[in-house]
Each structure stands twice: as structure tokens, then as C-alpha cells.
Design a protein around this motif. Structure first.
Motif, PDB file in Angstrom:
ATOM      1  N   GLY A 246       0.689  -1.320  -0.115  1.00  0.00           N
ATOM      2  CA  GLY A 246       0.045   0.044   0.042  1.00  0.00           C
ATOM      3  C   GLY A 246       0.922   1.050  -0.192  1.00  0.00           C
ATOM      4  O   GLY A 246       0.172   2.375   0.172  1.00  0.00           O
ATOM      5  N   ASN A 270       2.364   5.477   2.930  1.00  0.00           N
ATOM      6  CA  ASN A 270       1.469   4.307   3.000  1.00  0.00           C
ATOM      7  C   ASN A 270       0.062   4.996   2.819  1.00  0.00           C
ATOM      8  O   ASN A 270      -0.243   6.075   2.995  1.00  0.00           O
ATOM      9  N   ILE A 289      -6.672  -3.697  -0.220  1.00  0.00           N
ATOM     10  CA  ILE A 289      -5.373  -4.107  -0.833  1.00  0.00           C
ATOM     11  C   ILE A 289      -5.913  -5.832  -1.132  1.00  0.00           C
ATOM     12  O   ILE A 289      -5.254  -6.375  -2.100  1.00  0.00           O
TER      13      ILE A 289
END
Length: 730
Positions: A246, A270, A289
Motif C-alpha cells: 500500500g 502508505n 488491498i
């Protein structure tokens, strides 16, 4: 000033009066639009005459009045629907007619009906010098006055000779010609026009709301399309990539403008910094994700946070990045700001909830305000027709019968609207019970025979007398049959035939299939698919007088579906139509399945108990049966006994049956319990209960299915014999 009271009207009176009449506006039908200004273009869209054409045409033909749409100044928008003969004759004599009210026969006096209706927010009624009356119904959206619906061009009593003579002279029309046309135009009472005006007010406001909602939805669709174009262009949307953890590894200018981060400040961080603290704590970024890794692509919506802490509603697409069909290397993310669409969707949802509330209020209003005057009109009309207040001349009888037909049509329309409201608010219920389809069909045929004979249509029954009983709501099945038969009468020419029959339903033995066949003109293939839709029309070229709102087949489909059945039609142009629908067959075995377990059947005995009680004088029979049934439910043993549904509506004696997995000693215990509970319920000893029973042996050595089939067949025989009086239980 003209007056709504009966009697001749003087042509020398100075102006027309507008008298407000009752409407539905006080019950909350005013649309709340948050004070938003309506553009001229939007107002024109709301009153587009083509969009209103179907509603106005149906209303005009049903109520048998002329009806038209006007702007706030009282000028026609589009055409006048269902023009009336006297009005048409005079307007044809003056081709360049442009001044004054489009529904009044006067060129000198101003009609204030539309202005009065818009001022008071209620329908207003006028009478012109010729004696023609009309009602103006206001149309508004919030505080915006859009225009009005005008209905009328009819007499509410016999035309006045002097008034018509003056009108004929004023417009150069032969007096005798005008008189002949006027006498052929059936009058409609002002009371009926008032009631129909209230209904038109509700229909008009509901349609304005529907149009407004449709325009909002169209604009929302246009907004979505624009956003899709922006995403494809990538110029004004955030486009960035993240790795498997991420972390952001690329960033475009659209992302910088949308989220407020410069590329140097976000790459390497992130992407969870774009989520709300609550989502981060709940693990939303990680879950998204993982979903994108598993599915290859995900699409989601939710709140996101800009660099300055401002939140916005985002639409996000994540697509897995692959290299030569290898493992996932990361994800491409396209994010767009959908805050405005979210706001619109929120407004639409609020509007939907408001419409639900308005439907509830409309249902209450129709029940208490509209049905009450209709009932009064029906009562007084029938009294006059029955000669309670003296003998009528043939012409008076004919006109009163016509008025009564209009009242009955209005009552049917109100009932359909009530059912539609209950359907949409999920409050329309069915209460299935043991019912005889043969008896139901006979009752319906008797009810519909008068309407059929009025068109010289033969109404026949083609059902066999050995039809199985069904598990259905008798009142609702009657409603379905009446709707289908009335539909057949409406579209079958004189001398035709309508047959109610049945046929085997090969797809499922647990259902009975009934049919209604007519010898009408049939339905074209393009209309077969939408014949059961709300307000469905069978084509504009069908020259059949339509009575009702086109809701009968829609309601019939919903009622059949609520029974677990289905309804369909087979038809060809010129060859008539056949409507089929299915109902579940009553199954005693299914009702008793939960007590006919292997351990219970191994006892070797099943007892049928019959309780006959005398109804309470003056009490409603259905309520009486329901109360006694509640007493018996307290007496049965869960898992061993079952109280069967009512199998007879004979009065005044009510009969109840209980199937008990017990022998005679067990019956004695249950009889004592029933007697005790009935004594508590019936302290005055009015019911005169009679309890009897028959114990059946369950043969060993058979399968459970065979045992159940044999026992239930014998129980059904005993029940029918007991009800017919040929064989009473011991």
C-alpha cells in the motif's frame, strides 16, 4: 357573480366566481425541494404536455370530462383531452378563439379558477353563463407554482333554455342546434366533480413529484457519465500506484489537485493516510488491498481525507498490475471526487422516504376523506333510484344511473389506489385458508354477470365440480378473478363470451391452474410483455372506453405472487385472450407433517376431533371464529396436535377440527381441557359446544409416506362427511 348553487345563470352577471373545494394539500402532499430555485427550463420540463398526455387522457375518459394542463396564467399547455360536445360546438363556431378561460364559454368575463386554486393551494370550481362547470387543480413544487389541471366542460344539472339561447345568439349558432347538443351531453353533479377534483389533485401532485424525481435521476446519470469521461482522460482525477503493502510509488497532477499532496511529500508513504482515522483503525486499507490482490480489480466508495484534513466522498478503482501474467506487482488506483453525487443520492433517498410517508398520508386521507363522500353520494343516489323519495321520470332515472356508474368507477379507482399504496409500502397482506375454488368462481360469476349482460356478453363457467381445495385468501382470489373478468368484458365486443375454466398444471401438482378466456380482439405481441405493468396500455389505436387507472392486472399479478403462484397470458390479435394463474392446492398432509413423525405414528392411533359451537348473536362471525380458535390453540400439545384452518363458513354454527396423535384416552384428556377453557371464555354458556371424535388406526408395515397418505385421505373424508351432516363423528 355565478354561483355553484342549482338554478339558471344570468348572462348579465359581471364575473365568474371561484369557490375553493377540499383537496389533499393539507395532508402533506406539498413537495419539499429544499428551497432550490427552479429554472424556466426545469419548470417547462415538469409541465411537458407530452409527458402528461397518458394521465390526462385516462382521467378524462374515466370521469367523462374534458381535462387539460395550463400555465399559472390559465393558458393551455398542449391540447384539451376529451373535449365535450357543447364546448366544441361553440369553439368551432369561433375558430380564432384566444381570449378568456379555455374552459369557459365567455369572451367578456375573466375566469379566476386557476388563479384562485394557485392562491389557496386548493382546487377551485367555476360555472360559466351557459351553465358549464369546471374545476381547476393547482400544481406546485415546494413554494413554486407551476400551473394547474382544469377538468370539466360539463353541466351539473339540466341546461337552462334561456341561458343557452343567449349563448347561441352571442356566437351566431342556431339555438335549436345548441339545445340538441346540450341535451345529449349527460350532466355530472358538482359533488361528483368536487370529489374527482380532490382525486385529480392527488394524482397531479404525485405525477409532478415523479417527473421531478425523473429529472433528478437524468441529471445524476449525466453527472456519472461526465465523471467517467474525466476518469478516461485522467486529467482531473487522481491516478497513482501503490505496491503490495500500500505504499505510494507514483503520483500524477490530478492526484495532487484532488488530495493536496505534492508528489515529493507522498511517494513512499502508505496510502492509508488518505483514509479516515476510523477506517484505519478498522483495517479498511489492508482489506481493500487484499481484495484487489484476490479479484484483480476492486471498486469501492467511501470517505477519504485530503492533506488539509478535509473529507470528501471518493469513488475508487483498484486494478492489479501484472507483468507477463506473472504475480501481482502492485495496484493502479483511480480516485475521483463524488461528493456532489453523494449529496444528490442522499437527497433522492430522503425524497424516497418522504414519498413513502406521503403515500401513508394519502392512504389515510383517501380512506377517511374521499371514500366518505363517495359513500354518501352512492347512498343518496341509490335511494333516489329505488324510489325512496318518490317516483322518477325515465330521463331522471337514466341520468342518476349514469351518475351512479361514475361513482362506482371512482370507488374502484380509489380501491386500486389503496391497493397500490399498500403494495408499495409492503402492507398488502394475504391470509390463506382452506377454500373451494368452485364456490369462489360461482360467487364471482354472479357478481360480474350484471356488467356482462349490459354488453350482451355471455359469462360461463367451464370448471369441473371436482376441483381440489386451495390454500388461498378467498377475498384476494375473488379480486383477481373479478379484475380478469372485468378486463375481458372491457375488451370483448357485444355478443362475445367469457369463460372461467381450469386445466392441469403440468409443472407442479401442488398448484391448481385457473383460466379466464374471452373472445375479444386479443393482444398484440409487443404488448404481451408489459400487459401486467402498472398503467399498462394495450395500444393507442384501441378504441375502447377505458374505465379505471390501468392497475387491475398489475394488482392481480402481485396478489397471485403473494400466494406463491404465477400469472401469464396467451393471446393473438383477433382471436381473444386467455389469462392463466396458479394457486397452491390445500394439502392436509403438509399441515400435519410436523406431527406425523415416526415416533408419533408408531403409537398406532390418530384421532380427529370435531368441535361444533353456536355463534354469539350480534357478533361478527369471522371474529367469533378467530376468538374460539385462540382458545383451542391453548389446548393443543406442540408437536403432537394441530388445529386445522376453518373449512366451512356456515353460520351460525362454527366447526373446528383438531388432528391429534392420541387414542381415545388421550382424546378424553383433551376434551376435558377444551371444555374447561371454553367455560372460562364463555361464562354466559352461549356457545353450546359439542365435541366428537373418530380414532383411526395407523397400519404397521407401511412406509411413513404411505401411512400419512392413508390417514390424511381418511381424515379428509371424515371432515367432508361431518360438514355435510351425512356422517357425524362419534
Amino acid at each position: 357573480m355565478t354561483s355553484t348553487a342549482s338554478g339558471p345563470t344570468s348572462a348579465s352577471e359581471s364575473s365568474l366566481s371561484s369557490v375553493p373545494i377540499s383537496s389533499l394539500d393539507d395532508n402533506g402532499l406539498e413537495v419539499e425541494n429544499g428551497g432550490t430555485e427552479l429554472s424556466t427550463h426545469l419548470q417547462a420540463d415538469l409541465l411537458d404536455s407530452d409527458a402528461w398526455d397518458k394521465l390526462l387522457t385516462t382521467y378524462g375518459r374515466t370521469i367523462r370530462v374534458a381535462v387539460a394542463l395550463t400555465n399559472p396564467q390559465g393558458q393551455l399547455l398542449g391540447k384539451c383531452h376529451n373535449e365535450q360536445p357543447v364546448w366544441t360546438l361553440i369553439h368551432d363556431a369561433v375558430p380564432d378563439w384566444s381570449a378568456g378561460c379555455p374552459f369557459c364559454i365567455t369572451a367578456r368575463m375573466a375566469c379566476t379558477a386557476v388563479a384562485e386554486a394557485l392562491r389557496t393551494g386548493r382546487p377551485a370550481m367555476n360555472r360559466d353563463p351557459s351553465g358549464l362547470i369546471h374545476v381547476a387543480v393547482p400544481l406546485s413544487l415546494g413554494t413554486h407554482q407551476l400551473g394547474a389541471i382544469v377538468a370539466g366542460q360539463v353541466f351539473d344539472r339540466y341546461p337552462d333554455t334561456l341561458s343557452l339561447r343567449r349563448v347561441a345568439k352571442e356566437y351566431g349558432i342556431p339555438g335549436q342546434q345548441l339545445w340538441n347538443v346540450a341535451m345529449k351531453q349527460p350532466p355530472i353533479s358538482s359533488t361528483l366533480l368536487q370529489a374527482s377534483g380532490s382525486l385529480l389533485c392527488a394524482l397531479g401532485q404525485a405525477f409532478v413529484e415523479q417527473r421531478y424525481g425523473g429529472i433528478l435521476q437524468a441529471r445524476l446519470a449525466e453527472t456519472n457519465n461526465n465523471f467517467r469521461l474525466l476518469v478516461e482522460g485522467v486529467k482531473d482525477n487522481a491516478l497513482f500506484t501503490v505496491d503490495l503493502n500500500g505504499c505510494v510509488n507514483s503520483w500524477n497532477r490530478g492526484a495532487e489537485r484532488l488530495l493536496g499532496y505534492a508528489g515529493a511529500n507522498i511517494v513512499g508513504r502508505n496510502y492509508s493516510c488518505m483514509f479516515t482515522p476510523k477506517d484505519v483503525q478498522s483495517g479498511v486499507p489492508e482489506r481493500q488491498i487484499n481484495m484487489a490482490r484476490q479479484d484483480g480489480r476492486t471498486e469501492s466508495e467511501g470517505w477519504r481525507v485530503r492533506a488539509n484534513g478535509e473529507q470528501f466522498w471518493a469513488h475508487v478503482n483498484k486494478t492489479a498490475l501484472l507483468e507477463d501474467a506473472g504475480p501481482v506487482r502492485g495496484f493502479a488506483v483511480i480516485m475521483q471526487d463524488e461528493t456532489e453525487r453523494w449529496k444528490v443520492a442522499t437527497i433522492l433517498e430522503q425524497a424516497r422516504q418522504d414519498r413513502e410517508r406521503l403515500r401513508e398520508e394519502f392512504l389515510s386521507h383517501v380512506s377517511h376523506e374521499l371514500r366518505t363522500p363517495l359513500t354518501a353520494i352512492y347512498f343518496f343516489s341509490t335511494n333516489l333510484l329505488d324510489g325512496v323519495l318518490g317516483e322518477l321520470t325515465p330521463e331522471q332515472h337514466e341520468h342518476l344511473a349514469l351518475a351512479l356508474d361514475n361513482v362506482n368507477q371512482l370507488k374502484d379507482m380509489v380501491n386500486d389506489l389503496l391497493d397500490i399504496t399498500r403494495i408499495e409500502s409492503h402492507k398488502l397482506t394475504v391470509e390463506p385458508q382452506h377454500a373451494s375454488p368452485v364456490k369462489l368462481i360461482a360467487e364471482v360469476l354472479s357478481t360480474c354477470r350484471t356488467n356482462a349482460e349490459a354488453k350482451n356478453i355471455s359469462l360461463r363457467s367451464g370448471v369441473t365440480t371436482l376441483l381440489p381445495f386451495v390454500w388461498a385468501d378467498q377475498a384476494r382470489v375473488r379480486q383477481v378473478l373479478i379484475n380478469l373478468i372485468d378486463n375481458g368484458i372491457k375488451f370483448t365486443p357485444e355478443g362475445g363470451t367469457i369463460t372461467v375454466g381450469n386445466l392441469p398444471f403440468a409443472k407442479d401438482d401442488d398448484f391448481l391452474c385457473l383460466s379466464v378466456t374471452d373472445t375479444g380482439r386479443g393482444i398484440s405481441p409487443e404488448n404481451l410483455d408489459n400487459i401486467f405493468d402498472r398503467l399498462a396500455q394495450v395500444g393507442k389505436n384501441v378504441e375502447v372506453s377505458r374505465s379505471g387507472l390501468g392497475l387491475g392486472l398489475f394488482i392481480a399479478k402481485d396478489l397471485v405472487s403473494r400466494h406463491g403462484g404465477r400469472i401469464w397470458v396467451e393471446s393473438k390479435l383477433g382471436s381473444g385472450s386467455t389469462f392463466y394463474f396458479t394457486l397452491p392446492v390445500f394439502s392436509l398432509a403438509k399441515l400435519c407433517t410436523h406431527i406425523f413423525t415416526a415416533p408419533n405414528l408408531e403409537s398406532g392411533c390418530v384421532t380427529l376431533i370435531a368441535l361444533d359451537v353456536v355463534g354469539i348473536e350480534g357478533a361478527d362471525h369471522a371474529d367469533f371464529l378467530r376468538d374460539v380458535g385462540k382458545v383451542l390453540e391453548r389446548c393443543i400439545r406442540p408437536g403432537q396436535d394441530v388445529l386445522l384452518p376453518s373449512m366451512s363458513d356456515a353460520q351460525p354454527v362454527g366447526t373446528f377440527f383438531i388432528v391429534a396423535c392420541a387414542d381415545q384416552s388421550g382424546f378424553a384428556v383433551m376434551a376435558s381441557r377444551i371444555g374447561r377453557e371454553l367455560n372460562i371464555f364463555d361464562k354466559a354458556s352461549i356457545l353450546q359446544p359439542s365435541i366428537s371424535s373418530e380414532t383411526l388406526s395407523v397400519l404397521p408395515g407401511q412406509s411413513r409416506e404411505e401411512q400419512i397418505a392413508e390417514v390424511t385421505a381418511r381424515i379428509e373424508q371424515l371432515i367432508q362427511a361431518h360438514l355435510s351432516g351425512k356422517e357425524r363423528l362419534k
